[in-house]
Design a protein around this motif. Structure first.
Motif, PDB file in Angstrom:
ATOM      1  N   PHE A 179      -4.726  31.936  69.949  1.00 23.04           N
ATOM      2  CA  PHE A 179      -3.891  30.739  70.008  1.00 23.04           C
ATOM      3  C   PHE A 179      -3.744  30.168  68.609  1.00 23.04           C
ATOM      4  O   PHE A 179      -4.708  30.159  67.844  1.00 23.04           O
ATOM      5  CB  PHE A 179      -4.546  29.642  70.867  1.00 23.04           C
ATOM      6  N   ALA A 180      -2.581  29.667  68.293  1.00 24.87           N
ATOM      7  CA  ALA A 180      -2.365  28.946  67.034  1.00 24.87           C
ATOM      8  C   ALA A 180      -1.126  28.077  67.174  1.00 24.87           C
ATOM      9  O   ALA A 180      -0.303  28.290  68.063  1.00 24.87           O
ATOM     10  CB  ALA A 180      -2.199  29.921  65.870  1.00 24.87           C
ATOM     11  N   ARG A 181      -1.015  27.093  66.276  1.00 25.44           N
ATOM     12  CA  ARG A 181       0.216  26.294  66.234  1.00 25.44           C
ATOM     13  C   ARG A 181       1.366  27.147  65.720  1.00 25.44           C
ATOM     14  O   ARG A 181       2.507  26.960  66.121  1.00 25.44           O
ATOM     15  CB  ARG A 181       0.030  25.082  65.331  1.00 25.44           C
ATOM     16  N   SER A 182       1.029  28.065  64.805  1.00 18.85           N
ATOM     17  CA  SER A 182       2.044  28.980  64.282  1.00 18.85           C
ATOM     18  C   SER A 182       1.357  30.240  63.768  1.00 18.85           C
ATOM     19  O   SER A 182       0.182  30.220  63.390  1.00 18.85           O
ATOM     20  CB  SER A 182       2.855  28.325  63.162  1.00 18.85           C
ATOM     21  N   PHE A 183       2.105  31.332  63.797  1.00 17.57           N
ATOM     22  CA  PHE A 183       1.616  32.635  63.350  1.00 17.57           C
ATOM     23  C   PHE A 183       2.510  33.173  62.250  1.00 17.57           C
ATOM     24  O   PHE A 183       3.717  32.907  62.242  1.00 17.57           O
ATOM     25  CB  PHE A 183       1.672  33.655  64.510  1.00 17.57           C
ATOM     26  N   ALA A 184       1.913  33.970  61.369  1.00 12.75           N
ATOM     27  CA  ALA A 184       2.731  34.769  60.461  1.00 12.75           C
ATOM     28  C   ALA A 184       3.479  35.775  61.326  1.00 12.75           C
ATOM     29  O   ALA A 184       2.905  36.356  62.253  1.00 12.75           O
ATOM     30  CB  ALA A 184       1.851  35.482  59.444  1.00 12.75           C
ATOM     31  N   ARG A 185       4.738  35.972  61.036  1.00  6.68           N
ATOM     32  CA  ARG A 185       5.598  36.799  61.886  1.00  6.68           C
ATOM     33  C   ARG A 185       5.055  38.222  62.067  1.00  6.68           C
ATOM     34  O   ARG A 185       5.012  38.725  63.184  1.00  6.68           O
ATOM     35  CB  ARG A 185       7.009  36.852  61.318  1.00  6.68           C
ATOM     36  N   ILE A 186       4.629  38.867  60.995  1.00  9.58           N
ATOM     37  CA  ILE A 186       4.184  40.264  61.111  1.00  9.58           C
ATOM     38  C   ILE A 186       2.887  40.349  61.926  1.00  9.58           C
ATOM     39  O   ILE A 186       2.709  41.279  62.708  1.00  9.58           O
ATOM     40  CB  ILE A 186       4.046  40.952  59.734  1.00  9.58           C
ATOM     41  N   PHE A 187       1.996  39.374  61.784  1.00  8.10           N
ATOM     42  CA  PHE A 187       0.773  39.369  62.587  1.00  8.10           C
ATOM     43  C   PHE A 187       1.125  39.227  64.064  1.00  8.10           C
ATOM     44  O   PHE A 187       0.585  39.940  64.920  1.00  8.10           O
ATOM     45  CB  PHE A 187      -0.167  38.237  62.157  1.00  8.10           C
ATOM     46  N   TYR A 188       2.038  38.324  64.370  1.00  9.47           N
ATOM     47  CA  TYR A 188       2.467  38.118  65.754  1.00  9.47           C
ATOM     48  C   TYR A 188       3.006  39.417  66.348  1.00  9.47           C
ATOM     49  O   TYR A 188       2.631  39.819  67.446  1.00  9.47           O
ATOM     50  CB  TYR A 188       3.523  37.010  65.809  1.00  9.47           C
ATOM     51  N   ARG A 189       3.893  40.091  65.615  1.00 13.83           N
ATOM     52  CA  ARG A 189       4.473  41.347  66.104  1.00 13.83           C
ATOM     53  C   ARG A 189       3.395  42.419  66.250  1.00 13.83           C
ATOM     54  O   ARG A 189       3.413  43.190  67.217  1.00 13.83           O
ATOM     55  CB  ARG A 189       5.588  41.843  65.164  1.00 13.83           C
ATOM     56  N   ASN A 190       2.469  42.496  65.319  1.00 11.89           N
ATOM     57  CA  ASN A 190       1.382  43.472  65.431  1.00 11.89           C
ATOM     58  C   ASN A 190       0.539  43.208  66.673  1.00 11.89           C
ATOM     59  O   ASN A 190       0.085  44.146  67.328  1.00 11.89           O
ATOM     60  CB  ASN A 190       0.510  43.476  64.181  1.00 11.89           C
ATOM     61  N   CYS A 191       0.329  41.945  67.009  1.00 13.63           N
ATOM     62  CA  CYS A 191      -0.419  41.622  68.232  1.00 13.63           C
ATOM     63  C   CYS A 191       0.302  42.154  69.460  1.00 13.63           C
ATOM     64  O   CYS A 191      -0.310  42.808  70.310  1.00 13.63           O
ATOM     65  CB  CYS A 191      -0.618  40.108  68.362  1.00 13.63           C
ATOM     66  N   ILE A 192       1.578  41.873  69.557  1.00 13.81           N
ATOM     67  CA  ILE A 192       2.359  42.348  70.704  1.00 13.81           C
ATOM     68  C   ILE A 192       2.340  43.878  70.741  1.00 13.81           C
ATOM     69  O   ILE A 192       2.166  44.481  71.801  1.00 13.81           O
ATOM     70  CB  ILE A 192       3.810  41.822  70.648  1.00 13.81           C
ATOM     71  N   ASN A 193       2.478  44.495  69.578  1.00 17.95           N
ATOM     72  CA  ASN A 193       2.508  45.960  69.520  1.00 17.95           C
ATOM     73  C   ASN A 193       1.240  46.604  70.072  1.00 17.95           C
ATOM     74  O   ASN A 193       1.294  47.685  70.646  1.00 17.95           O
ATOM     75  CB  ASN A 193       2.750  46.435  68.090  1.00 17.95           C
ATOM     76  N   ILE A 194       0.088  45.942  69.886  1.00 16.64           N
ATOM     77  CA  ILE A 194      -1.164  46.538  70.365  1.00 16.64           C
ATOM     78  C   ILE A 194      -1.639  45.940  71.689  1.00 16.64           C
ATOM     79  O   ILE A 194      -2.680  46.341  72.213  1.00 16.64           O
ATOM     80  CB  ILE A 194      -2.291  46.449  69.312  1.00 16.64           C
ATOM     81  N   GLY A 195      -0.907  44.955  72.206  1.00 13.58           N
ATOM     82  CA  GLY A 195      -1.263  44.388  73.509  1.00 13.58           C
ATOM     83  C   GLY A 195      -2.235  43.223  73.452  1.00 13.58           C
ATOM     84  O   GLY A 195      -2.941  42.963  74.417  1.00 13.58           O
ATOM     85  N   LEU A 196      -2.265  42.505  72.343  1.00 14.44           N
ATOM     86  CA  LEU A 196      -3.114  41.317  72.214  1.00 14.44           C
ATOM     87  C   LEU A 196      -2.223  40.080  72.267  1.00 14.44           C
ATOM     88  O   LEU A 196      -1.395  39.879  71.375  1.00 14.44           O
ATOM     89  CB  LEU A 196      -3.886  41.341  70.884  1.00 14.44           C
ATOM     90  N   PRO A 197      -2.345  39.243  73.293  1.00 15.18           N
ATOM     91  CA  PRO A 197      -1.502  38.051  73.372  1.00 15.18           C
ATOM     92  C   PRO A 197      -1.734  37.106  72.191  1.00 15.18           C
ATOM     93  O   PRO A 197      -2.872  36.742  71.881  1.00 15.18           O
ATOM     94  CB  PRO A 197      -1.936  37.387  74.677  1.00 15.18           C
ATOM     95  N   ALA A 198      -0.653  36.741  71.522  1.00 18.48           N
ATOM     96  CA  ALA A 198      -0.647  35.734  70.461  1.00 18.48           C
ATOM     97  C   ALA A 198       0.207  34.587  70.994  1.00 18.48           C
ATOM     98  O   ALA A 198       1.407  34.751  71.197  1.00 18.48           O
ATOM     99  CB  ALA A 198      -0.068  36.308  69.176  1.00 18.48           C
ATOM    100  N   ILE A 199      -0.421  33.447  71.230  1.00 14.08           N
ATOM    101  CA  ILE A 199       0.222  32.380  71.989  1.00 14.08           C
ATOM    102  C   ILE A 199       0.281  31.097  71.163  1.00 14.08           C
ATOM    103  O   ILE A 199      -0.744  30.619  70.677  1.00 14.08           O
ATOM    104  CB  ILE A 199      -0.537  32.146  73.311  1.00 14.08           C
ATOM    105  N   VAL A 200       1.471  30.566  71.035  1.00 17.24           N
ATOM    106  CA  VAL A 200       1.661  29.305  70.328  1.00 17.24           C
ATOM    107  C   VAL A 200       1.257  28.169  71.255  1.00 17.24           C
ATOM    108  O   VAL A 200       1.741  28.058  72.378  1.00 17.24           O
ATOM    109  CB  VAL A 200       3.126  29.146  69.866  1.00 17.24           C
ATOM    110  N   CYS A 201       0.335  27.356  70.773  1.00 15.75           N
ATOM    111  CA  CYS A 201      -0.166  26.213  71.543  1.00 15.75           C
ATOM    112  C   CYS A 201      -0.392  25.076  70.546  1.00 15.75           C
ATOM    113  O   CYS A 201      -1.317  25.133  69.730  1.00 15.75           O
ATOM    114  CB  CYS A 201      -1.455  26.597  72.269  1.00 15.75           C
ATOM    115  N   GLN A 202       0.456  24.077  70.592  1.00 14.89           N
ATOM    116  CA  GLN A 202       0.459  23.030  69.572  1.00 14.89           C
ATOM    117  C   GLN A 202      -0.780  22.136  69.580  1.00 14.89           C
ATOM    118  O   GLN A 202      -1.264  21.762  68.522  1.00 14.89           O
ATOM    119  CB  GLN A 202       1.720  22.166  69.718  1.00 14.89           C
ATOM    120  N   ASP A 203      -1.298  21.782  70.729  1.00 16.69           N
ATOM    121  CA  ASP A 203      -2.318  20.734  70.798  1.00 16.69           C
ATOM    122  C   ASP A 203      -3.749  21.212  71.013  1.00 16.69           C
ATOM    123  O   ASP A 203      -4.683  20.437  70.835  1.00 16.69           O
ATOM    124  CB  ASP A 203      -1.968  19.750  71.920  1.00 16.69           C
TER     125      ASP A 203
END
Length: 157
Positions: free
Chosen positions: A80-104
């Motif tokens: 979870f993060a307020r924001s992710f670096a784009r390439i890290f986010y895509r790498n997470c999806i590519n390997i099946g690790l949920p990267a979820i934007v959660c502001q609070d």
């Protein structure tokens, strides 16, 4: 339900897995050094089903795929993060690790707190309070459900 490990802002991929460990031949050998510069006990304390949370710009820096791979290898259920670096986010999806934007979330939890993720609803519960998260589009959720992009493509072949 799992424990959360909380980190701050601008956690870069070199802090997730330092470059000297990229010389190891497998992610299994690398994973013992995850977050070594930020929390020397992380790899010993994290358990399958636990979560990583951070504030802003998580996964910035290089595009190394090993950064999300070591988290997944340790059994981290989602990041979870307020924001992710784009390439890290895509790498997470590519390997099946949920990267979820959660502001609070990061404003209301500390390392060791128990949290629960409901990806279908797009919420995470901490201390009896539900926090809204970005609900992933169905096509991304399907990729995650199949273990990542490569696994998804392999199933279609």
């Amino acid at each position: 339900m799992g424990k959360v490990f909380l980190f701050g802002k601008d956690v870069d991929t070199d802090q997730i897995i330092a470059s000297q460990y990229l010389l190891y031949p497998t992610v299994e050998e690398m994973k013992a050094h995850t977050f070594e510069s930020l929390d020397t006990e992380f790899a010993k304390n994290v358990r399958p089903g636990d979560f990583v949370a951070a504030t802003d710009n998580f996964g910035c820096g290089s595009s190394r795929e090993q950064a999300p791979a070591v988290l997944k290898a340790l059994g981290v259920k989602a990041v979870f993060a307020r924001s992710f670096a784009r390439i890290f986010y895509r790498n997470c999806i590519n390997i099946g690790l949920p990267a979820i934007v959660c502001q609070d979330l990061c404003d209301h939890v500390k390392t060791g707190d128990e949290i629960e993720l409901d990806m279908a609803k797009g919420t995470v519960t901490a201390g009896g309070v539900d926090y809204a998260c970005t609900k992933l589009p169905e096509h991304l959720q399907n990729i995650l459900n199949q273990g990542g992009l490569i696994a998804s493509l392999d199933k279609d072949a």
